[in-house]
Design a protein around this motif. Structure first.
Motif, mmCIF file in Angstrom:
data_model
loop_
_atom_site.group_PDB
_atom_site.id
_atom_site.type_symbol
_atom_site.label_atom_id
_atom_site.label_comp_id
_atom_site.label_asym_id
_atom_site.label_seq_id
_atom_site.Cartn_x
_atom_site.Cartn_y
_atom_site.Cartn_z
ATOM 1 N N MET A 39 123.818 3.801 94.570
ATOM 2 C CA MET A 39 124.357 2.648 93.610
ATOM 3 C C MET A 39 124.975 1.645 94.529
ATOM 4 S SD MET A 39 124.292 1.484 90.901
ATOM 5 C CE MET A 39 124.110 2.564 89.539
ATOM 6 N N SER A 40 125.627 2.088 95.422
ATOM 7 C CA SER A 40 126.342 1.200 96.499
ATOM 8 C C SER A 40 125.003 0.317 97.209
ATOM 9 C CB SER A 40 127.086 2.097 97.374
ATOM 10 O OG SER A 40 128.062 1.026 98.093
ATOM 11 N N ASP A 41 124.037 0.911 97.534
ATOM 12 C CA ASP A 41 122.961 0.022 98.200
ATOM 13 C C ASP A 41 122.596 -0.864 97.082
ATOM 14 O OD1 ASP A 41 123.206 1.833 100.595
ATOM 15 O OD2 ASP A 41 121.358 2.853 100.006
ATOM 16 N N GLN A 42 122.406 -0.768 96.223
ATOM 17 C CA GLN A 42 121.766 -1.789 95.054
ATOM 18 C C GLN A 42 122.931 -2.891 94.785
ATOM 19 O OE1 GLN A 42 121.717 -0.217 91.089
ATOM 20 N NE2 GLN A 42 120.912 -2.351 90.192
ATOM 21 N N ALA A 43 124.388 -2.400 94.917
ATOM 22 C CA ALA A 43 125.311 -3.619 94.906
ATOM 23 C C ALA A 43 125.408 -4.310 96.348
ATOM 24 C CB ALA A 43 126.586 -2.718 94.770
ATOM 25 N N VAL A 44 125.007 -3.784 97.260
ATOM 26 C CA VAL A 44 124.940 -4.441 98.487
ATOM 27 C C VAL A 44 124.085 -5.621 98.457
ATOM 28 C CG1 VAL A 44 124.652 -4.253 101.111
ATOM 29 C CG2 VAL A 44 126.232 -2.818 99.897
ATOM 30 N N LEU A 45 122.886 -5.146 98.197
ATOM 31 C CA LEU A 45 121.683 -6.153 98.029
ATOM 32 C C LEU A 45 121.924 -6.983 97.175
ATOM 33 C CD1 LEU A 45 118.508 -3.715 98.152
ATOM 34 C CD2 LEU A 45 119.582 -5.205 99.978
ATOM 35 N N LEU A 46 122.377 -6.895 96.028
ATOM 36 C CA LEU A 46 122.614 -7.816 94.840
ATOM 37 C C LEU A 46 123.748 -8.871 95.365
ATOM 38 C CD1 LEU A 46 121.910 -8.604 92.148
ATOM 39 C CD2 LEU A 46 123.760 -7.246 91.107
ATOM 40 N N LEU A 47 124.819 -8.392 95.873
ATOM 41 C CA LEU A 47 125.800 -9.249 96.419
ATOM 42 C C LEU A 47 125.567 -10.260 97.503
ATOM 43 C CD1 LEU A 47 128.640 -6.823 96.139
ATOM 44 C CD2 LEU A 47 128.380 -8.895 94.680
ATOM 45 N N ARG A 48 124.694 -9.441 98.553
ATOM 46 C CA ARG A 48 124.074 -10.397 99.489
ATOM 47 C C ARG A 48 123.092 -11.591 99.022
ATOM 48 N NH1 ARG A 48 123.436 -5.760 103.748
ATOM 49 N NH2 ARG A 48 125.286 -6.103 105.012
ATOM 50 N N LYS A 49 122.505 -11.061 98.004
ATOM 51 C CA LYS A 49 121.396 -12.248 97.336
ATOM 52 C C LYS A 49 122.363 -13.086 96.564
ATOM 53 C CE LYS A 49 117.994 -12.345 93.839
ATOM 54 N NZ LYS A 49 117.532 -11.817 92.534
ATOM 55 N N GLN A 50 123.240 -12.905 95.928
ATOM 56 C CA GLN A 50 124.064 -13.945 95.214
ATOM 57 C C GLN A 50 124.943 -14.630 96.273
ATOM 58 O OE1 GLN A 50 126.630 -12.531 91.995
ATOM 59 N NE2 GLN A 50 124.957 -10.900 91.430
ATOM 60 N N LEU A 51 125.348 -14.205 97.351
ATOM 61 C CA LEU A 51 125.940 -15.061 98.465
ATOM 62 C C LEU A 51 124.897 -16.069 99.055
ATOM 63 C CD1 LEU A 51 128.624 -15.454 100.088
ATOM 64 C CD2 LEU A 51 127.769 -13.723 101.476
ATOM 65 N N LYS A 52 123.743 -15.360 99.374
ATOM 66 C CA LYS A 52 122.724 -16.388 99.719
ATOM 67 C C LYS A 52 122.557 -17.578 98.866
ATOM 68 C CE LYS A 52 118.403 -15.738 102.033
ATOM 69 N NZ LYS A 52 117.390 -14.682 102.424
ATOM 70 N N GLU A 53 122.303 -17.244 97.544
ATOM 71 C CA GLU A 53 121.956 -18.168 96.479
ATOM 72 C C GLU A 53 123.134 -19.183 96.381
ATOM 73 O OE1 GLU A 53 119.976 -20.338 93.741
ATOM 74 O OE2 GLU A 53 118.966 -18.772 94.970
ATOM 75 N N LEU A 54 124.466 -18.897 96.525
ATOM 76 C CA LEU A 54 125.431 -19.568 96.384
ATOM 77 C C LEU A 54 125.528 -20.670 97.592
ATOM 78 C CD1 LEU A 54 128.197 -17.685 94.544
ATOM 79 C CD2 LEU A 54 127.227 -19.833 93.830
ATOM 80 N N SER A 55 125.121 -20.159 98.670
ATOM 81 C CA SER A 55 125.303 -20.793 100.011
ATOM 82 C C SER A 55 124.016 -21.886 100.082
ATOM 83 C CB SER A 55 125.283 -20.031 101.302
ATOM 84 O OG SER A 55 124.029 -19.296 101.283
#
Length: 165
Positions: A1-17
């Protein structure tokens, strides 16, 4: 589950930047930890908080997006929906499912479709339109209702301090 969270959070951060959203900016507290974010919220125009630059931290659980993050102002904040310790109290940050106290409908609470963007837009909306019906900060809500000039003065002090940080 943590791997999914890491991927999702990185994706959201990239999108916001790539596509910044008006009203806030976000980044990691530490580049090595995608679960801890620092966000600067600009006080919404035409509100008491206008002109302020309020810092808050978002802490994501390892089972994000199934569970909500916590959002906590580091900057001084005087608001009916912000606890004295800075924690934000809005429906979408409450655990999913039925409210054990019966105040909120399950549809108003956390859902895995929420993102950093939707959370922060809700926080900005909260600043624009306090809910004094179920306050996190009873003193701020009471002052909002009973002594609005004093409430305004206290918020103005928070705005000034946020500009100095």
């Amino acid at each position: 589950m943590s791997d999914q969270a890491v991927l999702l959070l990185r994706k959201q951060l990239k999108e916001l930047s790539r596509n910044p959203i008006e009203g806030f900016s976000a980044g990691l507290v530490d580049d090595c930890n995608v679960f801890e974010w620092q966000v600067t919220v600009m006080g919404p125009p035409e509100t008491l908080y206008e002109g302020g630059f309020f810092t808050c931290n978002m802490s994501f659980p390892k089972d994000y997006p199934n569970k909500p993050p916590t959002v906590k102002f580091v900057s001084e904040m005087w608001h009916p929906n912000v606890y004295a310790d800075g924690r934000v109290c809005i429906s979408i940050l409450h655990s999913p499912g039925n409210d054990p106290n019966g105040y909120e409908d399950a549809s108003e609470r956390w859902s895995p479709v929420q993102t950093v963007e939707t959370i922060m837009l809700s926080v900005i909306s909260m600043l624009s339109d306090p809910n004094d019906e179920s306050p996190a900060n009873v003193d701020a809500a009471k002052e909002w209702r009973d002594d609005y000039p004093a409430f305004k003065k206290r918020v103005a002090r928070c705005v000034r301090r946020s500009q100095e940080e």
